[in-house]
Design an enzyme around this catalytic site. Structure first.
Site, PDB file in Angstrom:
ATOM      1  N   GLN A 142       0.990  -1.345   0.438  1.00  0.00           N
ATOM      2  CA  GLN A 142       0.469  -0.138  -0.012  1.00  0.00           C
ATOM      3  C   GLN A 142       0.594   1.262   0.036  1.00  0.00           C
ATOM      4  OE1 GLN A 142      -2.892  -0.493   3.186  1.00  0.00           O
ATOM      5  NE2 GLN A 142      -3.257  -2.718   2.601  1.00  0.00           N
ATOM      6  N   CYS A 143       1.869   0.854   0.584  1.00  0.00           N
ATOM      7  CA  CYS A 143       3.048   2.387   0.357  1.00  0.00           C
ATOM      8  C   CYS A 143       4.071   2.409  -0.360  1.00  0.00           C
ATOM      9  CB  CYS A 143       3.618   2.474   1.821  1.00  0.00           C
ATOM     10  SG  CYS A 143       2.418   2.737   3.107  1.00  0.00           S
ATOM     11  N   THR A 144       4.257   3.353  -1.319  1.00  0.00           N
ATOM     12  CA  THR A 144       5.843   2.910  -2.280  1.00  0.00           C
ATOM     13  C   THR A 144       7.036   2.869  -1.233  1.00  0.00           C
ATOM     14  OG1 THR A 144       4.636   4.600  -4.003  1.00  0.00           O
ATOM     15  CG2 THR A 144       6.943   4.699  -4.076  1.00  0.00           C
ATOM     16  N   VAL A 145       6.957   1.885  -1.306  1.00  0.00           N
ATOM     17  CA  VAL A 145       8.685   1.769   0.244  1.00  0.00           C
ATOM     18  C   VAL A 145      10.500   1.974  -1.444  1.00  0.00           C
ATOM     19  CG1 VAL A 145       9.969   0.501   0.735  1.00  0.00           C
ATOM     20  CG2 VAL A 145       7.321  -0.157   1.033  1.00  0.00           C
TER      21      VAL A 145
END
Length: 702
Positions: A561-564
């Site tokens: 869900q997050c841009t890592v």
């Protein structure tokens, strides 16, 4: 009486003073920043002076914004104004401005003064001073302009020719005491006519002749020989005297006497110090004097006199004046000037052909106000771009301020402020001259079906996004998902707008510029003088895909869900995206420029662009600390920018958009990707090991 008591007194002159207005330095700053750069050649300027107009105060030589050279057309337009204004008689001068304080301190000030005094002497000898008497009042300014702090240091000189034997004063009195009442009335009327005529009001040196019948007339200096032939008249050498002193003439008389002694070999000179009150001749304030101008032994009329003339403090020390415009300027204007200065220094030193105007006028649309959006916005400001619009529907989360440079912890409190709103506020705080705006909206995406109740709202968002793209010059695609970039890519291709795409992986990035829209291939590009091989337009973000963009957000784990990414990836990608835009704006072909790469035969230099090569794609990896440039041509089967898709969008409009949003395979069917995949699946690839252990061979069964 003793010889000392009977000897004529030395004629003493009251030094002229300068008044350099703020407008002069403001105009000079613009001239230096926009035209001169680091050129420190002397500049011809114009001062303005006139006769004393008040019994309690002398007049100044004034420098204003009009004193600096204008373009040819402006000079013609202002010529009448300058020469026809009785309060601003023009005086020629020269400005020496240095680029460093050290150079200013090291100027040979006496040599500069002498050089200007020699010009006056040359004008006397050549006769130019008779045709244009204003050259007798030449002046000199030396300065250092610190355009970072807006502090200007300067000295002013009024070069004067000092004869070896000083002039002696026989007598001096008010003009009203020298002339009879009839003569005074006639002289006043003649002076008034001289001052009111636009042809003569700017001529500060003249002849006053009074005939035996008390009739006065004013004539030009070049008529002096004719006037001298009439011995039945009074002849006075008149000049506009800026001084108000009742017993002393002003500074202009010094060079005037040098002219009179050299040109006409007169030893006895009667002069009129013309002064005014409330714009009218004032013979009570004006003076008439008689001076003796003699030559010392060994001195001739052709000998170049010594020179004096620097403005002095207490008659001893040269006056170094300083003005700080920052104290009087709007802080926002100061900030804007400081930002512009960085670009102009770049133009002066490194890129003389840099077009700064195109940078300041471009309008940028940033789709996404996250990590990439914040980086891009800050760097656009460094390029002098002032008009930035954010589009984002997210709010500032607690984790954002550390990674996203436009937000603070306060922005994340209470559920968080909308990023598009918070980013605008922060940009204004960083640089008040910026013109940002924020739009809170979600971008409609293919593969994210909507209900019939949502259609009007989604189509309104599509229309709003289309209007935003139409009203901007460049669009940055900086959103989190692939499918959110499809509609902007389509709309940019349709409107033929510059589109810059930046995408991040954990330790990798891809930055690219989209090519021109397909309609430009038949319209604009046919008019370009390019090789046939270069007429193929560059691809967009979706040109290499064999599947249509689909929902990548549903059923994702927390890490998905997050841009890592590694912390350094976004700043690098954001910087390259902005530099790509800079390259496009400076390239003569703009969006139609072909794609370059770092292995070009010209060693990376590009004669077309002042900023170097202009690649199509840049891909980098932090794990390898590597970066490559790639080139990809537009695909006829692209789901975003192909002729097929653009034509369908133009023909069907909202119907096309709704079908693309609600039916994931629609775009693949439209562009032929479905058939392409079927054809690919019809191939049966078998691998057989040769007993002789030769290289593997692919066997294709049709």
């Amino acid at each position: 009486m003793s010889e000392k008591e009977t000897s004529p007194a030395i004629l003493q002159f009251v030094a002229l003073k300068s008044l350099v207005q703020e407008g002069f330095w403001e105009s000079f700053s613009s001239l230096k920043l926009d035209k001169l750069g680091i050129d420190d050649s002397p500049i011809s300027i114009t001062g303005f002076c006139g006769p004393c107009s008040h019994p309690q105060g002398s007049n100044y030589l004034r420098l204003s914004s009009e004193s600096l050279p204008l373009d040819e057309q402006s000079s013609i337009a202002s010529s009448t104004i300058i020469h026809g204004n009785r309060n601003k008689c023009p005086v020629p001068g020269i400005l020496y401005n240095t680029n460093t304080l050290e150079s200013f301190d090291n100027l040979d000030k006496q040599s500069l003064l002498k050089a200007e005094a020699n010009k006056i002497w040359d004008d006397i000898q050549s006769g130019k001073a008779l045709e244009d008497p204003a050259v007798l009042s030449r002046f000199l300014v030396i300065s250092f302009a610190d355009l970072k702090t807006w502090i200007f240091q300067y000295c002013v000189a009024f070069p004067a020719l000092a004869l070896d034997t000083p002039a002696s004063l026989v007598e001096i009195k008010a003009a009203s005491e020298y002339f009879s009442s009839q003569e005074a009335e006639s002289v006043s009327a003649a002076c008034k006519d001289w001052r009111n005529s636009p042809l003569t009001t700017g001529v500060p040196f003249f002849l006053v002749s009074v005939s035996s019948d008390s009739k006065a007339s004013i004539r030009h200096l070049k008529d002096c020989e004719a006037c001298q032939g009439d011995h039945h008249q009074k002849l006075l050498f008149g000049f506009y005297d800026p001084c108000h002193r009742p017993k002393n003439p002003g500074w202009p008389l010094l060079n005037y006497l040098a002219l009179i002694r050299s040109r006409w070999n007169l030893e006895t000179v009667r002069f009129l110090c013309y002064r005014e009150s409330r714009g009218f001749p004032d013979l009570n304030l004006s003076l008439v004097g008689q001076a003796l101008v003699t030559l010392s032994s060994g001195e001739s009329a052709e000998t170049i006199p010594d020179s004096v003339g620097w403005e002095l403090h207490n008659k001893e020390k040269r006056v170094l004046q300083s003005i700080n415009l920052a104290d009087s300027m709007d802080p926002v204007r100061l900030a804007a000037s400081a930002v512009d200065l960085n670009l102009k220094l770049m133009k002066w030193r490194a890129v003389p052909s840099l077009n700064i105007d195109v940078l300041s006028s471009v309008k940028c649309l940033l789709l996404g106000a996250g990590t990439l959006g914040c980086e891009v916005a800050r760097l656009l400001m460094r390029w002098g771009i002032r008009k930035i619009t954010f589009v984002d529907y997210g709010k500032v989360a607690m984790s954002n301020p550390v990674r996203q440079s436009l937000y603070t912890f306060e922005d994340s409190i209470g559920g968080g402020e909308f990023k598009a709103v918070a980013a605008v506020k922060r940009l204004k705080q960083v640089f008040p001259a910026i013109e940002p705006s924020g739009v809170v909206m979600a971008i409609p995406m293919p593969g994210h079906p909507i209900s019939s109740q949502e259609e009007d709202s989604v189509l309104a968002d599509c229309k709003r996004l289309s209007d935003l793209i139409e009203s901007h010059d460049a669009v940055f695609l900086l959103t989190d998902t692939r499918e959110s970039r499809w509609l902007p890519s389509l709309l940019c291709a349709n409107a033929n707008k510059i589109a810059i795409n930046a995408a991040l992986g954990f330790d990798s990035f891809m930055v690219m510029r989209h090519g021109a829209g397909p309609t430009s291939l038949s319209d604009d590009m046919q008019n370009l003088d390019m090789n046939k091989t270069n007429k193929q337009r560059l691809g967009c973000y979706f040109c290499n895909d064999v599947v249509a963009p689909q929902d990548s957000m549903t059923d994702r784990t927390l890490d998905q869900q997050c841009t890592v990414t590694r912390p350094g990836v976004a700043p690098i990608a954001g910087a390259l995206a902005v530099e790509l835009l800079g390259g496009i704006l400076q390239h003569p072909l703009g969006i139609n420029a072909k794609g370059d790469n770092s292995s070009s035969s010209n060693g990376g230099n590009n004669d077309d662009s002042p900023l170097g090569i202009l690649p199509h794609q840049i891909r980098g990896s932090l794990s390898q600390f590597s970066q490559i440039t790639l080139l990809g041509q537009a695909s006829d089967s692209c789901t975003a920018c192909s002729e097929t898709v653009i034509s369908e969008y133009r023909e069907r409009g909202n119907g096309f958009l709704l079908e693309a949003i609600n039916h994931p395979t629609y775009l693949e069917d439209l562009t032929g990707l479905t058939e392409l995949k079927k054809a690919a699946n019809s191939f049966n690839l078998d691998w057989e090991d040769d007993e002789t252990k030769d290289d593997d061979v692919a066997v294709v069964d049709m």
